[in-house]
Write an enzyme that holds these catalytic residues in place. Structure first.
Site, PDB file in Angstrom:
ATOM      1  N   ARG A 131      45.588  31.412  20.015  1.00  0.00           N
ATOM      2  CA  ARG A 131      45.188  32.366  21.060  1.00  0.00           C
ATOM      3  C   ARG A 131      43.686  32.675  20.993  1.00  0.00           C
ATOM      4  O   ARG A 131      43.031  32.825  22.012  1.00  0.00           O
ATOM      5  CB  ARG A 131      45.969  33.681  20.905  1.00  0.00           C
ATOM      6  CG  ARG A 131      47.476  33.577  21.076  1.00  0.00           C
ATOM      7  CD  ARG A 131      47.910  33.591  22.536  1.00  0.00           C
ATOM      8  NE  ARG A 131      47.358  34.693  23.310  1.00  0.00           N
ATOM      9  CZ  ARG A 131      47.849  35.940  23.357  1.00  0.00           C
ATOM     10  NH1 ARG A 131      48.946  36.219  22.678  1.00  0.00           N
ATOM     11  NH2 ARG A 131      47.279  36.869  24.080  1.00  0.00           N
ATOM     12  N   TYR A 145      38.320  37.639  36.796  1.00  0.00           N
ATOM     13  CA  TYR A 145      37.747  38.933  37.202  1.00  0.00           C
ATOM     14  C   TYR A 145      37.489  39.787  35.976  1.00  0.00           C
ATOM     15  O   TYR A 145      38.198  39.696  34.982  1.00  0.00           O
ATOM     16  CB  TYR A 145      38.647  39.674  38.195  1.00  0.00           C
ATOM     17  CG  TYR A 145      40.095  39.875  37.787  1.00  0.00           C
ATOM     18  CD1 TYR A 145      41.025  38.869  37.949  1.00  0.00           C
ATOM     19  CD2 TYR A 145      40.537  41.106  37.283  1.00  0.00           C
ATOM     20  CE1 TYR A 145      42.357  39.063  37.609  1.00  0.00           C
ATOM     21  CE2 TYR A 145      41.863  41.313  36.953  1.00  0.00           C
ATOM     22  CZ  TYR A 145      42.767  40.274  37.106  1.00  0.00           C
ATOM     23  OH  TYR A 145      44.077  40.469  36.767  1.00  0.00           O
ATOM     24  N   ASP A 148      37.718  47.209  33.735  1.00  0.00           N
ATOM     25  CA  ASP A 148      37.549  48.340  32.822  1.00  0.00           C
ATOM     26  C   ASP A 148      38.862  49.094  32.710  1.00  0.00           C
ATOM     27  O   ASP A 148      39.726  48.971  33.568  1.00  0.00           O
ATOM     28  CB  ASP A 148      36.568  49.358  33.429  1.00  0.00           C
ATOM     29  CG  ASP A 148      35.117  48.950  33.307  1.00  0.00           C
ATOM     30  OD1 ASP A 148      34.788  48.162  32.402  1.00  0.00           O
ATOM     31  OD2 ASP A 148      34.308  49.440  34.123  1.00  0.00           O
ATOM     32  N   GLN A 185      47.023  33.414  30.396  1.00  0.00           N
ATOM     33  CA  GLN A 185      45.936  34.385  30.469  1.00  0.00           C
ATOM     34  C   GLN A 185      45.058  34.309  29.241  1.00  0.00           C
ATOM     35  O   GLN A 185      45.550  34.083  28.142  1.00  0.00           O
ATOM     36  CB  GLN A 185      46.494  35.804  30.638  1.00  0.00           C
ATOM     37  CG  GLN A 185      46.748  36.592  29.370  1.00  0.00           C
ATOM     38  CD  GLN A 185      48.055  36.230  28.676  1.00  0.00           C
ATOM     39  OE1 GLN A 185      48.676  35.214  28.966  1.00  0.00           O
ATOM     40  NE2 GLN A 185      48.451  37.063  27.737  1.00  0.00           N
TER      41      GLN A 185
HETATM   42  C1  VOV Z   1      50.159  36.136  32.002  1.00  0.00           C
HETATM   43  C2  VOV Z   1      50.548  37.291  31.693  1.00  0.00           C
HETATM   44  C3  VOV Z   1      50.067  38.299  30.718  1.00  0.00           C
HETATM   45  C4  VOV Z   1      50.634  38.592  29.509  1.00  0.00           C
HETATM   46  C5  VOV Z   1      51.836  37.922  28.861  1.00  0.00           C
HETATM   47  C6  VOV Z   1      49.869  39.660  28.920  1.00  0.00           C
HETATM   48  C7  VOV Z   1      50.187  40.276  27.701  1.00  0.00           C
HETATM   49  C8  VOV Z   1      49.302  41.133  27.061  1.00  0.00           C
HETATM   50  C9  VOV Z   1      49.522  41.702  25.769  1.00  0.00           C
HETATM   51  C10 VOV Z   1      50.772  41.473  24.931  1.00  0.00           C
HETATM   52  C11 VOV Z   1      48.426  42.463  25.452  1.00  0.00           C
HETATM   53  C12 VOV Z   1      48.220  43.322  24.180  1.00  0.00           C
HETATM   54  C13 VOV Z   1      47.926  42.514  22.978  1.00  0.00           C
HETATM   55  C14 VOV Z   1      46.740  41.606  23.177  1.00  0.00           C
HETATM   56  O1  VOV Z   1      47.005  40.429  23.383  1.00  0.00           O
HETATM   57  O2  VOV Z   1      45.627  42.101  23.160  1.00  0.00           O
HETATM   58  C15 VOV Z   1      47.502  42.339  26.532  1.00  0.00           C
HETATM   59  C16 VOV Z   1      46.255  42.918  26.565  1.00  0.00           C
HETATM   60  C17 VOV Z   1      45.473  42.979  27.705  1.00  0.00           C
HETATM   61  N1  VOV Z   1      45.790  42.468  28.945  1.00  0.00           N
HETATM   62 FE1  VOV Z   1      47.366  41.345  29.399  1.00  0.00          FE
HETATM   63  N2  VOV Z   1      48.838  40.003  29.774  1.00  0.00           N
HETATM   64  C18 VOV Z   1      48.933  39.208  30.887  1.00  0.00           C
HETATM   65  C19 VOV Z   1      48.128  39.225  32.025  1.00  0.00           C
HETATM   66  C20 VOV Z   1      47.124  40.162  32.186  1.00  0.00           C
HETATM   67  C21 VOV Z   1      46.445  40.428  33.428  1.00  0.00           C
HETATM   68  C22 VOV Z   1      46.743  39.774  34.761  1.00  0.00           C
HETATM   69  C23 VOV Z   1      45.516  41.403  33.197  1.00  0.00           C
HETATM   70  C24 VOV Z   1      44.641  42.080  34.226  1.00  0.00           C
HETATM   71  C25 VOV Z   1      45.244  43.434  34.608  1.00  0.00           C
HETATM   72  C26 VOV Z   1      45.545  43.592  36.065  1.00  0.00           C
HETATM   73  O3  VOV Z   1      46.187  44.599  36.405  1.00  0.00           O
HETATM   74  O4  VOV Z   1      45.147  42.773  36.891  1.00  0.00           O
HETATM   75  C27 VOV Z   1      45.562  41.716  31.807  1.00  0.00           C
HETATM   76  C28 VOV Z   1      44.729  42.608  31.179  1.00  0.00           C
HETATM   77  C29 VOV Z   1      44.788  42.828  29.808  1.00  0.00           C
HETATM   78  C30 VOV Z   1      43.787  43.569  29.094  1.00  0.00           C
HETATM   79  C31 VOV Z   1      42.516  44.150  29.693  1.00  0.00           C
HETATM   80  C32 VOV Z   1      44.207  43.658  27.776  1.00  0.00           C
HETATM   81  C33 VOV Z   1      43.481  44.368  26.618  1.00  0.00           C
HETATM   82  C34 VOV Z   1      43.789  45.816  26.741  1.00  0.00           C
HETATM   83  C35 VOV Z   1      43.303  46.685  25.628  1.00  0.00           C
HETATM   84  O5  VOV Z   1      43.199  47.902  25.889  1.00  0.00           O
HETATM   85  O6  VOV Z   1      43.014  46.208  24.526  1.00  0.00           O
HETATM   86  N3  VOV Z   1      46.581  40.979  31.222  1.00  0.00           N
HETATM   87  N4  VOV Z   1      48.073  41.556  27.519  1.00  0.00           N
END
Ligand code: VOV
Length: 249
Positions: A131, A145, A148, A185
């Site tokens: 990852r 994109y 925040d 992602q």
């Molecule tokens: C394809 C799908 C997908 C999947 C499975 C997924 C899963 C996860 C997991 C399990 C975690 C937490 C652990 C880590 O891995 O950090 C995250 C973390 C995060 N994500 Fe996510 N996310 C996805 C997709 C996904 C999208 C489409 C977005 C944009 C949000 C949207 O509204 O447009 C996003 C954002 C984020 C962000 C900004 C963070 C960090 C936040 C923080 O405060 O640190 N993310 N995300």
């Protein structure tokens, strides 16, 4: 003081968006254009070599719409290497025919919100390494994109305690999981590096899945209450003959 999440940080990322100056590009001779394209292709081959050696990764995509014409995304172990690659690109002849459209500097990030208790060094875990140091896929479509987490009045992500943030991130992860196998992602942190706090890069072979995923997440509290978004870029893969054809005029 509230508890900051602990992040694991991987490769540094540069998203470089360029607009082609087609008018100037058309003014030079066919031979000059061919030479410039060959020089750029050699540069891309060098980037591909790094992908194969697992010393970095890159993605080269067109951008649909007027925000840019193409995006070159590069991942390297250090910020210095990114800077060197950027300078190298800027010195290529093709760069003289591009206009900078947008760029984003970040580092691939994993947080500990959903991590279980463990004594092992996460940087040695093969899943975590995959990852943090990802080989970017050659999916047909990309979506990028910056975003925040809001800090406004009662809607301040950074004032929530760890347990509440964990709870919210769990829900976010559950929605994301529904897109397993459809969307990949890459989340990269950019606090201190660029204008937003994260870069979101999505890859898929079905462009509609970006819309479905981003829309579904809008209803999830993390996005609905705390998400603030920058510009969206969407594009198609440039690979094989398409890379050269793109520059044909
Ligand atoms: C394809 C799908 C997908 C999947 C499975 C997924 C899963 C996860 C997991 C399990 C975690 C937490 C652990 C880590 O891995 O950090 C995250 C973390 C995060 N994500 Fe996510 N996310 C996805 C997709 C996904 C999208 C489409 C977005 C944009 C949000 C949207 O509204 O447009 C996003 C954002 C984020 C962000 C900004 C963070 C960090 C936040 C923080 O405060 O640190 N993310 N995300």
């Amino acid at each position: 003081m509230n508890e900051a999440a602990i992040t694991l940080d991987g490769w540094y990322v540069l998203h470089d968006f360029r607009t082609m100056d087609w008018a100037s590009w058309k003014l030079i001779s066919k031979e000059e254009r061919q030479e410039a394209v060959e020089e750029f292709m050699a540069f891309l081959d060098k980037l591909q070599q790094a992908d194969e050696n697992k010393t970095g990764s890159h993605a080269f995509y067109t951008v649909v719409g007027q925000k840019a014409d193409f995006m070159l995304m590069t991942l390297r172990p250090t910020m210095d290497e990114l800077q060197q690659l950027e300078a190298e690109f800027n010195k290529l002849t093709i760069a003289d025919y591009t206009i900078p459209a947008y760029s984003y500097v970040s580092v691939v990030e994993l947080s500990n919100y959903l991590a279980g208790e463990s004594n092992e060094d996460p940087y040695q875990n093969p899943y975590v390494r995959g990852r943090l140091y990802p080989e970017l896929p050659r999916s047909q479509y990309v979506c990028f994109y910056p975003m925040d987490k809001k800090r406004e009045g009662d809607d301040n992500w950074y004032m929530l305690d760890m347990d509440r943030r964990k709870e919210l991130m769990r829900s976010h992860g559950m929605i994301g999981r529904g897109y397993a196998g459809k969307v990949k992602q890459i989340i990269s942190g950019s606090v201190g590096f660029d204008d937003y706090e994260w870069g979101v890069t999505l890859f898929s072979d079905d462009v509609l899945q970006f819309k479905k995923l981003v829309y579904e997440m809008r209803f999830d509290e993390v996005s609905a209450r705390y998400g603030v978004f920058g510009s969206f870029f969407v594009g198609t893969l440039l690979e094989g003959d398409k890379k050269v054809e793109f520059f044909n005029v």
